[in-house]
Structures are given as structure tokens and as C-alpha cells.
Design an enzyme around this catalytic site. Structure first.
Site, mmCIF file in Angstrom:
data_model
loop_
_atom_site.group_PDB
_atom_site.id
_atom_site.type_symbol
_atom_site.label_atom_id
_atom_site.label_comp_id
_atom_site.label_asym_id
_atom_site.label_seq_id
_atom_site.Cartn_x
_atom_site.Cartn_y
_atom_site.Cartn_z
ATOM 1 N N ASP A 14 36.968 6.301 57.332
ATOM 2 C CA ASP A 14 37.484 5.627 56.136
ATOM 3 C C ASP A 14 37.823 4.167 56.388
ATOM 4 O O ASP A 14 37.447 3.298 55.605
ATOM 5 C CB ASP A 14 38.733 6.350 55.601
ATOM 6 C CG ASP A 14 38.363 7.612 54.844
ATOM 7 O OD1 ASP A 14 37.165 7.817 54.554
ATOM 8 O OD2 ASP A 14 39.277 8.414 54.546
ATOM 9 N N ARG A 94 54.753 5.308 60.286
ATOM 10 C CA ARG A 94 54.273 4.474 59.174
ATOM 11 C C ARG A 94 55.113 3.219 58.931
ATOM 12 O O ARG A 94 54.556 2.137 58.753
ATOM 13 C CB ARG A 94 54.139 5.292 57.885
ATOM 14 C CG ARG A 94 53.059 6.390 57.906
ATOM 15 C CD ARG A 94 51.834 6.020 58.667
ATOM 16 N NE ARG A 94 50.735 6.973 58.501
ATOM 17 C CZ ARG A 94 49.859 7.284 59.456
ATOM 18 N NH1 ARG A 94 49.964 6.727 60.658
ATOM 19 N NH2 ARG A 94 48.873 8.119 59.222
ATOM 20 N N ASP A 123 51.594 9.331 53.158
ATOM 21 C CA ASP A 123 51.457 8.103 53.945
ATOM 22 C C ASP A 123 51.307 6.857 53.073
ATOM 23 O O ASP A 123 51.845 5.803 53.388
ATOM 24 C CB ASP A 123 50.286 8.229 54.917
ATOM 25 C CG ASP A 123 50.591 9.192 56.050
ATOM 26 O OD1 ASP A 123 51.781 9.322 56.400
ATOM 27 O OD2 ASP A 123 49.653 9.815 56.586
ATOM 28 N N SER A 174 41.538 17.047 59.463
ATOM 29 C CA SER A 174 42.101 15.710 59.406
ATOM 30 C C SER A 174 43.276 15.689 60.378
ATOM 31 O O SER A 174 44.176 16.518 60.302
ATOM 32 C CB SER A 174 42.565 15.423 57.977
ATOM 33 O OG SER A 174 43.468 14.344 57.996
HETATM 34 N N1 ARG Z 1 52.198 16.024 56.420
HETATM 35 C C1 ARG Z 1 52.562 15.121 57.450
HETATM 36 C C2 ARG Z 1 53.341 13.983 56.844
HETATM 37 O O1 ARG Z 1 53.320 13.770 55.685
HETATM 38 C C3 ARG Z 1 51.376 14.661 58.253
HETATM 39 C C4 ARG Z 1 50.521 13.630 57.599
HETATM 40 C C5 ARG Z 1 49.330 13.289 58.440
HETATM 41 N N2 ARG Z 1 48.686 12.112 57.937
HETATM 42 C C6 ARG Z 1 47.377 11.908 57.994
HETATM 43 N N3 ARG Z 1 46.930 10.794 57.493
HETATM 44 N N4 ARG Z 1 46.555 12.770 58.527
HETATM 45 O O2 ARG Z 1 54.010 13.282 57.557
#
Ligand code: ARG
Length: 405
Positions: A14, A94, A123, A174
Site C-alpha cells: 500500500d 502511532r 490507526d 495483515s
Molecule cells: N487492532 C490493533 C490496534 O488497533 C492492531 C492494529 C494493527 N494495525 C495494522 N495496520 N495492521 O491497535
């Protein structure tokens, strides 16, 4: 001359496609920024790839120490565990990434920042809200939220522009990784009834393949921060790496969480977080020994608030600062050592000690040397039970008369 945008670049499909797309759609020159938060990777290959795909500049920043000292250890001191399960690895990374995006945009004179998040997850919220807090007015672009391409269309787009499609794009999962843990989503995991296949786990051994002998580990804390392993001083980053390796080998730290996302979706997430699991457990074991009952009760409430706030993208807020001040103050006597036994997928606290322990042998013992004045108990109970007796005398009697009891 085109305007510039700083893109948080992972090297994946991406964000690689985003480099081309940002030029095509917005005529922006892309500065790729790759942030090392302990997601072990060949960063020079990632850098080369960004340039090859068309970035005008590719930067790599080692943020491991900042991540541990300014994010992870604060969450550890707070005992932050989202919904009692998720140690918040991604959520903690993040705001740091947002800060580095903003700093880089200023240094490079860029008019916008960009990230590869879709419009369905947490995110995007964490990036956007954090950037807003640090640089109100700075433009944020989220290509994958805007372009509306399916996974297949994204792959086609990549092939059309000669963007190498990483082998990981063939994987149905992912994944996001940093020092504090790994998250795995998608594929068969989207069926909450399906047991996670062994292939999704790369940090932890299956408990049945774990060593037949346990390992014992002693973690030393100073004011709530882990500083030694088996008596040896260790810096945060290495200490976490070391524990990930050791506890992972014993199959500790697998988490299967049916999670409530901020955007209203329930999602099934698998995590591997061996060091986080062990450190959170050890830290709480030491707090049980060094904080009063009232402090512990109150701190548990703060932990829930703190975890929610991290999860919900509110790191750069004044409420977070206020809670952090409380947590820091609460840690002034959280000093001592916790001994854990790692064996076949479980981690058990088997010993703890502290120079400022509130555990008193003299008060607890049933052997000789007992210092507790048992003759004071009847008086204490007389007053403690006073409201219970008063209510029972007046109301239980009338309840009985009505046949309700
Ligand atoms: N569900 C978790 C969170 O919101 C993990 C997110 C993983 N992010 C990703 N872009 N694969 O913190």
C-alpha cells in the site's frame, strides 16, 4: 517545483503504491519516512525500494529508544491493557510516528503528511488526531482511504507501474510489528470460530513444542521501570528484545482478542507479545507488594482509562498528561525484584521482594513471632458490623413478616 509530502513508509504494497499515487493524484513529491520501532527489517532495502518506486528522498529513523522510554514504559507503569487483553503495541507506536512525520515535514518544508491506513481501522484515527494535535492545520492525506481500490486492484496498479509486489502481499494476513508486540489479522482469522493456524505465530513457539524444562527469570524494577534481568543491568530496548526471545521460546504471550474498535467494528485480533505479557505481569506483582490496597484499587481504574485513551488515539492530550503525572507519582516505591517461571505457554510469578515492601511477616505469620494483636479484632468488628446490624434489625424483620426472606 512541486510541493512535498512526507509519507510514513513501511515498504509494503500500500505505501509503495501510495508513492506513485500521491504524485499522480496530487502532483506531490514524496519523501518516504521509515520508522524503526523494533520491527526487524532490512531498512536499507526498504529505503532503496522507496527511491526505486519514485520517492524524491527516503529517510530511515531509529526510534526504538524513544519508543521504549517515552511510550512503552509509561504504558507499563500504568498497567495499560486494552479490554484486559491487548498490550497496545500498535496503538503506542502511532503517536510517535505522527510526531516524527510532523518533525520531518517541518525540516523538509513539506506541506502535507501521509500514511497508508484504510478508513476502517483505529490507526487512521491515531495518526490523524495526533498530527492535528501537534500541527493543527497541517494537511493529512490517507491514500488507501481515498483511492477505493480492492487488494487485487492495488496489486494491478503496482504491476502497471513496475512497483515490486512483496511476497508478503501474497500472504492472507495483515501484520504489524514492533518491540512491544505483533498483531495478526485477516484471512481465516476473520472467522472467530476458527482456531488460529500455527503459521500465524512467528514470535512464540507452540506451548506443546516448548522446552520440557522451565526457565526462571528475575526482573528488577526501579520506580516501575524494569532495569535488570537476573541481576544484570539492561537498557530498555535490549531488555525487551531479550524477554521476547526467552518468553517466546516458552510459548508465552499468545493472545486471541475479539476486540472493540473505535470505529464501531468488532474484530478478531491475534497478538504475540511475550515481553509485554511477562513485564505487565511482573510489574503488577510488584505493585501488589509495594502499593497500599487503596492505591491499588484506584490505580486499576486509572489503568482502564489510560488504556482506552491510548487505544482511541488520544495520546497527545492534556488528560493523558494528567494521568501520566498520577502514574509517575504512584511508582515512587515500585522498586524490587520479581521471579517468574516460564513453562509450556505459561508464565507464573513465583517470588517477589522489595526493600520497601508493605508485606510484613510479623503481621502475616501464624507461627511464633506473630505481632498482630488479635484482642483488638472484636472491637474492630463491632464497629465494622454496626451498620449491618442496624439494618438487619430494622429491615430484615419487616422483610420476614412480609415473607420475602
Ligand atoms: N487492532 C490493533 C490496534 O488497533 C492492531 C492494529 C494493527 N494495525 C495494522 N495496520 N495492521 O491497535
Amino acid at each position: 517545483m512541486s510541493d512535498k509530502v512526507v509519507l510514513a513508509y513501511s515498504g509494503g504494497l500500500d505505501t509503495s503504491v501510495a508513492i506513485k499515487w500521491l504524485k499522480e493524484r496530487y502532483n506531490l513529491d514524496v519523501i518516504a519516512l521509515t520508522i524503526d520501532v523494533g520491527n526487524e527489517r532490512d531498512f536499507s532495502a526498504v529505503q532503496q525500494k522507496a527511491l526505486k518506486v519514485g520517492a524524491v528522498k527516503a529517510l530511515v529513523k531509529d526510534a526504538k529508544e524513544a519508543f521504549v522510554n517515552h511510550f512503552v514504559f509509561l504504558a507499563l507503569q500504568a498497567d495499560a491493557l486494552y479490554e484486559g487483553q491487548y498490550p497496545l503495541a500498535t496503538a503506542l507506536s502511532r503517536p510517535l510516528m505522527a510526531k516524527l512525520l510532523v518533525d520531518t515535514a517541518r525540516e523538509e518544508g513539506a506541506s502535507a503528511v501521509a500514511h497508508g491506513c484504510t478508513g476502517k481501522g483505529n490507526d487512521q484515527v491515531r495518526f490523524d488526531v495526533s498530527v492535528n494535535a501537534l500541527a493543527p492545520g497541517l494537511k493529512i492525506i490517507a491514500p488507501a482511504r481515498e483511492w477505493g481500490m480492492t487488494r487485487e486492484e492495488t496489486i494491478n496498479y503496482a504491476q502497471r507501474y513496475g512497483i515490486p509486489v512483496p511476497v508478503t502481499a501474497a500472504s492472507p494476513y495483515s501484520i504489524d510489528e514492533n518491540l512491544w508486540g505483533k498483531s495478526i489479522e485477516c484471512g481465516v482469522l476473520e472467522d472467530p470460530w476458527a482456531e488460529p493456524p500455527e503459521e500465524v505465530f512467528t514470535w512464540t513457539r507452540s506451548p506443546d513444542k516448548a522446552p520440557d524444562e522451565p526457565d526462571y527469570v528475575e526482573i528488577g524494577f526501579e520506580k516501575g521501570i524494569p532495569t535488570t534481568i537476573d541481576g544484570q543491568e539492561m537498557k530498555g530496548v535490549s531488555l525487551i528484545q531479550w524477554l521476547n526471545e526467552l518468553a517466546g521460546r516458552h510459548g508465552v504471550g499468545r493472545i486471541d482478542h475479539l476486540e472493540n474498535r473505535l470505529v464501531g467494528i468488532k474484530s478478531r485480533e491475534i497478538y504475540e507479545a511475550p515481553a509485554a505479557a511477562v513485564l505487565l505481569q511482573a510489574h503488577q506483582a510488584l505493585e501488589a507488594m509495594t502499593l497500599s490496597k487503596a492505591q491499588l484499587r484506584f490505580k486499576q481504574k486509572v489503568a482502564v482509562e489510560y488504556a482506552d485513551l491510548i487505544y482511541n488515539g488520544l495520546w497527545f492530550t492534556f488528560l493523558r498528561q494528567d494521568l501520566a503525572a498520577y502514574v509517575k507519582s504512584s511508582q515512587r516505591f515500585v522498586t524490587g525484584t520479581v521471579r517468574l517461571k516460564l513453562f509450556k505457554g505459561s508464565s507464573t510469578v513465583v517470588g517477589r521482594k522489595s526493600p520497601v515492601s508493605l508485606y510484613s511477616y510479623g503481621l502475616a505469620t501464624y507461627d511464633k513471632g506473630d505481632q498482630f494483636d488479635q484482642s483488638a479484632s472484636p472491637g474492630f468488628i463491632h464497629i465494622w458490623g454496626l451498620p449491618v446490624r442496624t439494618q438487619a434489625q430494622v429491615q430484615m424483620l419487616s422483610q420476614k413478616e412480609k415473607g420475602e426472606m
